[in-house]
Scaffold this active site. Structure first.
Site, PDB file in Angstrom:
ATOM      1  N   LYS A  52     -26.291 115.744 -71.561  1.00  0.00           N
ATOM      2  CA  LYS A  52     -27.406 116.537 -71.297  1.00  0.00           C
ATOM      3  C   LYS A  52     -27.408 117.074 -69.880  1.00  0.00           C
ATOM      4  N   ALA A  55     -27.573 119.069 -80.859  1.00  0.00           N
ATOM      5  CA  ALA A  55     -27.020 117.734 -79.901  1.00  0.00           C
ATOM      6  C   ALA A  55     -26.717 116.632 -80.803  1.00  0.00           C
ATOM      7  N   TYR A  60     -24.866 109.807 -72.962  1.00  0.00           N
ATOM      8  CA  TYR A  60     -25.639 110.974 -73.553  1.00  0.00           C
ATOM      9  C   TYR A  60     -26.252 111.673 -72.325  1.00  0.00           C
ATOM     10  N   THR A  81     -24.670 117.332 -89.403  1.00  0.00           N
ATOM     11  CA  THR A  81     -24.097 115.961 -89.259  1.00  0.00           C
ATOM     12  C   THR A  81     -24.815 114.980 -89.820  1.00  0.00           C
ATOM     13  N   ASP A 124     -27.122 125.024 -88.062  1.00  0.00           N
ATOM     14  CA  ASP A 124     -27.054 123.943 -87.626  1.00  0.00           C
ATOM     15  C   ASP A 124     -25.623 123.158 -88.425  1.00  0.00           C
ATOM     16  N   ILE A 174     -21.579 124.461 -83.472  1.00  0.00           N
ATOM     17  CA  ILE A 174     -21.539 125.125 -82.028  1.00  0.00           C
ATOM     18  C   ILE A 174     -20.343 124.960 -81.332  1.00  0.00           C
ATOM     19  N   ARG A 222     -40.670 103.166 -72.222  1.00  0.00           N
ATOM     20  CA  ARG A 222     -40.462 104.645 -72.451  1.00  0.00           C
ATOM     21  C   ARG A 222     -41.942 105.380 -72.684  1.00  0.00           C
ATOM     22  N   THR A 266     -33.757 116.537 -72.064  1.00  0.00           N
ATOM     23  CA  THR A 266     -34.248 115.207 -72.142  1.00  0.00           C
ATOM     24  C   THR A 266     -34.895 114.826 -70.590  1.00  0.00           C
ATOM     25  N   ASP A 267     -35.846 113.877 -70.504  1.00  0.00           N
ATOM     26  CA  ASP A 267     -36.179 113.301 -69.154  1.00  0.00           C
ATOM     27  C   ASP A 267     -35.119 112.170 -68.690  1.00  0.00           C
ATOM     28  N   GLU A 268     -33.967 112.055 -69.735  1.00  0.00           N
ATOM     29  CA  GLU A 268     -33.119 111.000 -69.144  1.00  0.00           C
ATOM     30  C   GLU A 268     -32.136 111.524 -68.355  1.00  0.00           C
ATOM     31  N   ASN A 270     -39.621 110.522 -75.067  1.00  0.00           N
ATOM     32  CA  ASN A 270     -39.365 110.001 -76.057  1.00  0.00           C
ATOM     33  C   ASN A 270     -40.106 110.366 -77.097  1.00  0.00           C
TER      34      ASN A 270
HETATM   35  P1  NAD Z   1     -31.145 114.721 -83.932  1.00  0.00           P
HETATM   36  O1  NAD Z   1     -29.929 113.722 -83.714  1.00  0.00           O
HETATM   37  O2  NAD Z   1     -32.188 114.204 -84.938  1.00  0.00           O
HETATM   38  O3  NAD Z   1     -30.770 116.406 -84.447  1.00  0.00           O
HETATM   39  C1  NAD Z   1     -29.779 117.056 -84.004  1.00  0.00           C
HETATM   40  C2  NAD Z   1     -29.171 118.051 -84.790  1.00  0.00           C
HETATM   41  O4  NAD Z   1     -28.277 118.848 -84.233  1.00  0.00           O
HETATM   42  C3  NAD Z   1     -28.825 117.600 -86.430  1.00  0.00           C
HETATM   43  O5  NAD Z   1     -29.479 118.495 -87.247  1.00  0.00           O
HETATM   44  C4  NAD Z   1     -27.444 117.857 -86.315  1.00  0.00           C
HETATM   45  O6  NAD Z   1     -26.808 118.089 -87.492  1.00  0.00           O
HETATM   46  C5  NAD Z   1     -27.220 118.919 -85.278  1.00  0.00           C
HETATM   47  N1  NAD Z   1     -25.859 119.106 -84.392  1.00  0.00           N
HETATM   48  C6  NAD Z   1     -25.316 118.148 -84.171  1.00  0.00           C
HETATM   49  N2  NAD Z   1     -24.244 118.331 -83.674  1.00  0.00           N
HETATM   50  C7  NAD Z   1     -24.004 119.753 -84.058  1.00  0.00           C
HETATM   51  C8  NAD Z   1     -22.950 120.562 -83.607  1.00  0.00           C
HETATM   52  N3  NAD Z   1     -21.932 120.381 -83.129  1.00  0.00           N
HETATM   53  N4  NAD Z   1     -23.269 121.872 -84.218  1.00  0.00           N
HETATM   54  C9  NAD Z   1     -24.572 122.278 -85.127  1.00  0.00           C
HETATM   55  N5  NAD Z   1     -25.301 121.420 -85.021  1.00  0.00           N
HETATM   56  C10 NAD Z   1     -25.072 120.043 -84.734  1.00  0.00           C
HETATM   57  O7  NAD Z   1     -31.780 115.109 -82.434  1.00  0.00           O
HETATM   58  P2  NAD Z   1     -33.447 115.137 -82.154  1.00  0.00           P
HETATM   59  O8  NAD Z   1     -33.928 113.918 -81.582  1.00  0.00           O
HETATM   60  O9  NAD Z   1     -34.079 116.176 -83.067  1.00  0.00           O
HETATM   61  O10 NAD Z   1     -32.983 115.971 -80.703  1.00  0.00           O
HETATM   62  C11 NAD Z   1     -33.125 117.314 -80.690  1.00  0.00           C
HETATM   63  C12 NAD Z   1     -32.718 117.869 -79.180  1.00  0.00           C
HETATM   64  O11 NAD Z   1     -33.755 117.449 -78.478  1.00  0.00           O
HETATM   65  C13 NAD Z   1     -31.490 117.211 -78.512  1.00  0.00           C
HETATM   66  O12 NAD Z   1     -30.967 118.289 -77.923  1.00  0.00           O
HETATM   67  C14 NAD Z   1     -31.909 115.934 -77.908  1.00  0.00           C
HETATM   68  O13 NAD Z   1     -31.177 115.877 -76.579  1.00  0.00           O
HETATM   69  C15 NAD Z   1     -33.527 116.800 -77.330  1.00  0.00           C
HETATM   70  N6  NAD Z   1     -34.513 115.704 -77.198  1.00  0.00           N
HETATM   71  C16 NAD Z   1     -34.684 114.638 -77.932  1.00  0.00           C
HETATM   72  C17 NAD Z   1     -35.576 113.814 -77.722  1.00  0.00           C
HETATM   73  C18 NAD Z   1     -35.933 112.563 -78.695  1.00  0.00           C
HETATM   74  O14 NAD Z   1     -36.767 111.618 -78.307  1.00  0.00           O
HETATM   75  N7  NAD Z   1     -35.329 112.490 -79.779  1.00  0.00           N
HETATM   76  C19 NAD Z   1     -36.291 113.582 -76.613  1.00  0.00           C
HETATM   77  C20 NAD Z   1     -36.072 114.908 -75.574  1.00  0.00           C
HETATM   78  C21 NAD Z   1     -35.040 115.687 -75.997  1.00  0.00           C
HETATM   79  O1  DAU Z   2     -36.254 109.899 -73.283  1.00  0.00           O
HETATM   80  C1  DAU Z   2     -35.906 110.607 -74.458  1.00  0.00           C
HETATM   81  C2  DAU Z   2     -34.568 110.380 -75.120  1.00  0.00           C
HETATM   82  O2  DAU Z   2     -35.143 109.457 -76.061  1.00  0.00           O
HETATM   83  C3  DAU Z   2     -33.956 111.582 -75.996  1.00  0.00           C
HETATM   84  O3  DAU Z   2     -33.177 112.127 -75.136  1.00  0.00           O
HETATM   85  C4  DAU Z   2     -32.716 110.884 -76.831  1.00  0.00           C
HETATM   86  O4  DAU Z   2     -32.090 111.833 -77.512  1.00  0.00           O
HETATM   87  C5  DAU Z   2     -33.384 109.703 -77.858  1.00  0.00           C
HETATM   88  O5  DAU Z   2     -32.678 109.155 -78.676  1.00  0.00           O
HETATM   89  C6  DAU Z   2     -34.420 108.973 -76.932  1.00  0.00           C
HETATM   90  O6  DAU Z   2     -33.247 107.696 -76.025  1.00  0.00           O
HETATM   91  P1  DAU Z   2     -33.757 106.399 -76.202  1.00  0.00           P
HETATM   92  O7  DAU Z   2     -32.453 105.695 -75.831  1.00  0.00           O
HETATM   93  O8  DAU Z   2     -34.922 105.911 -75.322  1.00  0.00           O
HETATM   94  O9  DAU Z   2     -34.124 105.984 -77.650  1.00  0.00           O
HETATM   95  P2  DAU Z   2     -34.175 104.660 -78.438  1.00  0.00           P
HETATM   96  O10 DAU Z   2     -34.977 104.659 -79.672  1.00  0.00           O
HETATM   97  O11 DAU Z   2     -32.633 104.520 -78.817  1.00  0.00           O
HETATM   98  O12 DAU Z   2     -34.298 103.308 -77.505  1.00  0.00           O
HETATM   99  C7  DAU Z   2     -35.766 103.363 -76.984  1.00  0.00           C
HETATM  100  C8  DAU Z   2     -35.847 101.996 -76.232  1.00  0.00           C
HETATM  101  O13 DAU Z   2     -35.726 101.072 -77.186  1.00  0.00           O
HETATM  102  C9  DAU Z   2     -34.608 101.861 -75.294  1.00  0.00           C
HETATM  103  O14 DAU Z   2     -35.341 101.189 -74.050  1.00  0.00           O
HETATM  104  C10 DAU Z   2     -33.626 101.043 -75.977  1.00  0.00           C
HETATM  105  C11 DAU Z   2     -34.429 100.187 -77.000  1.00  0.00           C
HETATM  106  N1  DAU Z   2     -33.788  99.816 -78.207  1.00  0.00           N
HETATM  107  C12 DAU Z   2     -33.239 100.733 -78.916  1.00  0.00           C
HETATM  108  C13 DAU Z   2     -32.840 100.425 -80.254  1.00  0.00           C
HETATM  109  C14 DAU Z   2     -31.961 101.463 -81.027  1.00  0.00           C
HETATM  110  C15 DAU Z   2     -34.067  98.309 -78.352  1.00  0.00           C
HETATM  111  O15 DAU Z   2     -34.481  97.629 -77.888  1.00  0.00           O
HETATM  112  N2  DAU Z   2     -33.405  97.951 -79.752  1.00  0.00           N
HETATM  113  C16 DAU Z   2     -32.867  98.931 -80.693  1.00  0.00           C
HETATM  114  O16 DAU Z   2     -32.324  98.657 -81.690  1.00  0.00           O
END
Ligand code: NAD
Ligand code: DAU
Length: 350
Positions: free
Chosen positions: A161, A85, A157, A38, A35, A62, A221, A132-134, A186
């Site tokens: 992906k 990521a 984003y 970041t 990692d 990476i 979501r 991700t499902d996005e 999510n």
């Molecule tokens: P996050 O942002 O919390 O963590 C990302 C991690 O990647 C951090 O530890 C960061 O330091 C590391 N990183 C970022 N850039 C890097 C680089 N260039 N080299 C090495 N390390 C690096 O993200 P998360 O929410 O834990 O998501 C993790 C994975 O799951 C991602 O690939 C994301 O697309 C996927 N994902 C997230 C969600 C969600 O709801 N959060 C849902 C579906 C899929």
């Molecule tokens: O669906 C999977 C994805 O879920 C992952 O791939 C992403 O890494 C993760 O960040 C997440 O994306 P979203 O954009 O869905 O998550 P976020 O929490 O940013 O937003 C969730 C919903 O809430 C979205 O419809 C936007 C809304 N939102 C978000 C924020 C930050 C608000 O209404 N207000 C806010 O301040």
């Protein structure tokens, strides 16, 4: 079995739960967490397992192809679970190129290093790409994303992906690299960075700040507890079919406004505040550009092929999450200092 597994992004929100799941469950594996640390990466997330003999951390970006190849050559991993990521949609709108560099170029660097190290002898090897499902774009009021839904990403984003998913499949089709891809909905839970909706609202309720709801709040979501995502990754990594994709979700759709109201209700109870106190903080703000209306996962494949079901209901998971944040105020204070304050001011200051 003595396998060595690289987990990238293991200091992040989901990655830290995946690292913990593997380190605790597989004492015969050696888990290497790679990692760059970041703003979203935090080794505090792994305090409970950092001294385990089957775990170590390596700070490596990476995006640095040479550095990644050198790590593969030195450690010769049997498997890779790739989570590193840039993960926040709003940040991708502000700085899209960062998302191309980490999510696309970084993924290709890992694929090249795996191929080069395994020298096209892929017996017993596996590259698991966490996505991700996005990538599927948006749904209307009805329907679900299946693994056959065509890709149609809308944000920088999700475009990055989707691109990385295509590269992973291309390496399977072109070079025979053994890959699996998971596309999850999510996540929420402990260690969630407070730029995302649920932890942001928890933080703002604690500080009596406005709860920013984009647009009309009817965006939908599909939420899954992070530990259940980690369990699903474990299942797919070990039992998924080479070349397959698996959607991960819990059939748990919420409109943003309803979710935030449920969160307000639980927070008022836990903080012994009069009912309705937190809801007064709800503030409708300018919408996210290109905001996808609705995501909802059809998780039938992982359910029927691999027997996967989530372990907690949403109400239980949300309660566990709030309890974790209330017990870990220091964690929240640490991650909301410095760079994050600047982002928060730019995003919501106006
Ligand atoms: P996050 O942002 O919390 O963590 C990302 C991690 O990647 C951090 O530890 C960061 O330091 C590391 N990183 C970022 N850039 C890097 C680089 N260039 N080299 C090495 N390390 C690096 O993200 P998360 O929410 O834990 O998501 C993790 C994975 O799951 C991602 O690939 C994301 O697309 C996927 N994902 C997230 C969600 C969600 O709801 N959060 C849902 C579906 C899929
Ligand atoms: O669906 C999977 C994805 O879920 C992952 O791939 C992403 O890494 C993760 O960040 C997440 O994306 P979203 O954009 O869905 O998550 P976020 O929490 O940013 O937003 C969730 C919903 O809430 C979205 O419809 C936007 C809304 N939102 C978000 C924020 C930050 C608000 O209404 N207000 C806010 O301040």
């Amino acid at each position: 079995m003595n396998k060595k597994i690289f987990i990238t992004g293991g200091a992040g929100f989901i990655g830290s739960h995946v690292v913990r799941e593997f380190v605790n469950k597989y004492s015969d594996y050696h888990i290497v967490n790679i990692d760059a640390l970041t703003y979203a990466g935090n080794l505090e997330n792994l305090k409970d397992i950092e001294r385990k003999p089957n775990y170590n951390f390596i700070k490596q970006d990476i995006r640095d192809a040479g550095g990644i190849l050198a790590l593969f050559k030195t450690h010769r991993p049997d498997g890779v679970i790739h989570l590193a990521a840039e993960s926040h949609v709003d940040r991708s709108i502000a700085t899209p190129t960062d998302f191309v560099m980490t999510n696309v170029v970084g993924t290709v660097n890992l694929l090249n290093a795996a191929r080069e190290t395994w020298k096209d002898n892929f017996e017993g090897k596996r590259f698991h790409h966490v996505s991700t499902d996005e990538v599927y774009g948006t749904l209307g009021e009805t329907g679900l994303f299946t693994e056959d839904t065509p890709y149609d990403p809308h944000s920088p984003y999700s475009a990055s992906k989707a691109s990385s998913d295509h590269f992973v499949r291309a390496y399977q089709d072109t070079y025979g690299l053994p890959v699996v891809i998971t596309n999850c909905s999510n996540n929420y839970g402990p260690n969630h960075f407070p730029e995302k909706l649920i932890p942001l609202c928890i933080l703002h309720i604690l500080n009596n700040k406005p709860l920013p709801i984009y647009g009309d709040g009817k965006y939908t979501r599909d939420w899954l507890f992070v530990v259940d995502h980690a369990r699903a990754i474990d299942l797919v990594f070990h039992q998924g079919k080479n070349g397959s994709s698996y959607n991960i979700g819990g059939f748990n759709e919420w409109k943003n406004i309803d979710l935030v109201k449920e969160l307000c209700k639980q927070m008022d109870e836990k903080l012994s505040r009069p009912s309705g106190t937190s809801e007064k903080l709800i503030t409708y703000v300018k919408d996210r550009p290109g905001h996808d209306l609705r995501y909802a996962i059809d998780a039938t494949r992982i359910n029927t092929e691999l027997g996967y079901t989530p372990s907690v209901t949403f109400e239980e998971g949300l309660s566990l999450t709030i309890d974790w944040f209330l017990k870990n105020r220091e964690w929240l204070e640490n991650v909301t200092s410095g760079n994050y304050q600047q982002y928060d001011a730019e995003q919501y200051g106006k």
